[in-house]
Design an enzyme around this catalytic site. Structure first.
Site, PDB file in Angstrom:
ATOM      1  N   GLU A 120     -21.157  87.731   1.111  1.00  0.00           N
ATOM      2  CA  GLU A 120     -21.139  86.137   1.049  1.00  0.00           C
ATOM      3  C   GLU A 120     -20.086  85.671   2.026  1.00  0.00           C
ATOM      4  O   GLU A 120     -19.251  86.186   2.532  1.00  0.00           O
ATOM      5  CB  GLU A 120     -20.482  85.893  -0.373  1.00  0.00           C
ATOM      6  CG  GLU A 120     -21.209  86.621  -1.722  1.00  0.00           C
ATOM      7  CD  GLU A 120     -21.913  85.164  -2.048  1.00  0.00           C
ATOM      8  OE1 GLU A 120     -21.941  84.075  -1.576  1.00  0.00           O
ATOM      9  OE2 GLU A 120     -22.642  85.234  -3.253  1.00  0.00           O
ATOM     10  N   HIS A 138     -30.570  85.167   0.710  1.00  0.00           N
ATOM     11  CA  HIS A 138     -30.860  84.959  -0.760  1.00  0.00           C
ATOM     12  C   HIS A 138     -32.099  84.099  -1.116  1.00  0.00           C
ATOM     13  O   HIS A 138     -32.895  84.559  -2.020  1.00  0.00           O
ATOM     14  CB  HIS A 138     -29.468  84.463  -1.345  1.00  0.00           C
ATOM     15  CG  HIS A 138     -29.228  84.473  -2.699  1.00  0.00           C
ATOM     16  ND1 HIS A 138     -28.220  84.136  -3.555  1.00  0.00           N
ATOM     17  CD2 HIS A 138     -30.152  85.421  -3.784  1.00  0.00           C
ATOM     18  CE1 HIS A 138     -28.528  84.273  -4.815  1.00  0.00           C
ATOM     19  NE2 HIS A 138     -29.544  85.180  -4.924  1.00  0.00           N
ATOM     20  N   ASP A 165     -29.514  79.468  -0.413  1.00  0.00           N
ATOM     21  CA  ASP A 165     -28.519  80.080   0.545  1.00  0.00           C
ATOM     22  C   ASP A 165     -29.148  81.346   1.417  1.00  0.00           C
ATOM     23  O   ASP A 165     -29.941  81.884   1.008  1.00  0.00           O
ATOM     24  CB  ASP A 165     -27.235  80.313  -0.301  1.00  0.00           C
ATOM     25  CG  ASP A 165     -27.523  81.580  -1.224  1.00  0.00           C
ATOM     26  OD1 ASP A 165     -28.519  81.120  -1.976  1.00  0.00           O
ATOM     27  OD2 ASP A 165     -26.662  82.426  -1.233  1.00  0.00           O
TER      28      ASP A 165
END
Length: 277
Positions: free
Chosen positions: A148, A186, A196
């Site tokens: 992330e 993603h 994203d």
């Protein structure tokens, strides 16, 4: 925007990471304890002989036994999935990943200032991909490492963040022998649900060996060329073609993410798909 990045020095991460983990020790002591207990529970399950809840219902118990082989290993990640957090800060994301009710996590979070926080052991299954598909793989959580990026989805990615990401990707690629083509986003694996990482410098990553990119000089495809088949061969789930086209263009075009395959898109696809075969 990021083409002038200097070569990454992995030693530059050591002090910041030690500092961050040291500071986080007391603040997240409670959730670290939960992590440790859950990992201990998994360890107990794995070392149980015979394995727990793995008997064969349709075979008589007197015809079943267990003899441990000496040839086995643990989970080996084969993909890296990159996300943006869509949140306001590193602390906010860490909090999200330490609340049971959210049911989401990632192996690593890379902050805007380049700090890297590991939140799940590489060998364990984090909950970051959700309902997703890439090629024939429909359980990306089990086969991937999730990263992330601390980013709200509309802001630029900082040089410090990209440098740390490149260092992390280099380590993961070498350690687990992850194929170059298997560094994806993603949105690539969940095109109907996720955008994203948005506005992400995929070309920069590809130039460093993390993901593929098309050549500068592109040849005109023949009249028989089928761009939908090309998308499928790359890995995209084309069951919702508009979503797949948008995801492809979000990754490889970026200046146009409309769900229509243009002549320029066909040039890129024709050059790109053989690289994935």
């Amino acid at each position: 925007m990021f083409y002038s990045l200097k070569p990454f020095n992995p030693k530059s991460l050591i002090v910041p990471m030690l500092f961050l983990f040291g500071c986080a020790g007391s603040k997240y002591a409670a959730t670290n304890k939960v992590y440790k207990n859950q990992a201990k529970g998994f360890a107990e399950t794995i070392k149980s002989i015979p394995p727990v809840n793995q008997h064969i219902d349709s075979v008589s118990t007197d015809l079943q036994s267990f003899t441990g082989s000496v040839n086995f290993g643990i989970r080996k990640p084969n993909f890296v999935i990159i996300h943006h957090t869509a949140q306001g800060s590193l602390d906010e994301t860490i909090k999200t990943f330490t609340l049971t009710r959210t049911a989401v996590s990632a192996h690593y979070v890379v902050s805007r200032n380049g700090k890297v926080v590991q939140m799940v052991n590489d060998y364990l299954r984090a909950q970051h991909a959700g309902v997703a598909k890439w090629g024939n793989d429909t359980d990306l959580n089990s086969s991937s490492i999730g990263i992330e990026l601390d980013n709200n989805g509309d802001e630029p990615y900082s040089d410090a963040q990209i440098r740390s990401l490149l260092g992390l990707l280099g380590t993961l690629k070498k350690k687990y022998n992850i194929p170059t083509a298997n560094f994806i986003g993603h949105a690539d694996i969940a095109p109907k649900r996720k955008p994203d990482p948005n506005r992400f410098p995929w070309k920069v990553l590809a130039e460093k060996g993390f993901g593929l990119w098309y050549d500068q000089i592109l040849k005109m495809p023949p009249a028989t060329f089928d761009p939908v088949i090309a998308l499928r061969l790359i890995g995209y789930d084309t069951s919702n073609l508009a979503a797949a086209v948008t995801a492809f263009k979000r990754h490889f075009v970026q200046t146009d993410i409309t769900p229509t395959i243009t002549a320029a898109d066909k040039l890129i696809l024709y050059n790109l798909y053989p690289k994935y075969l």
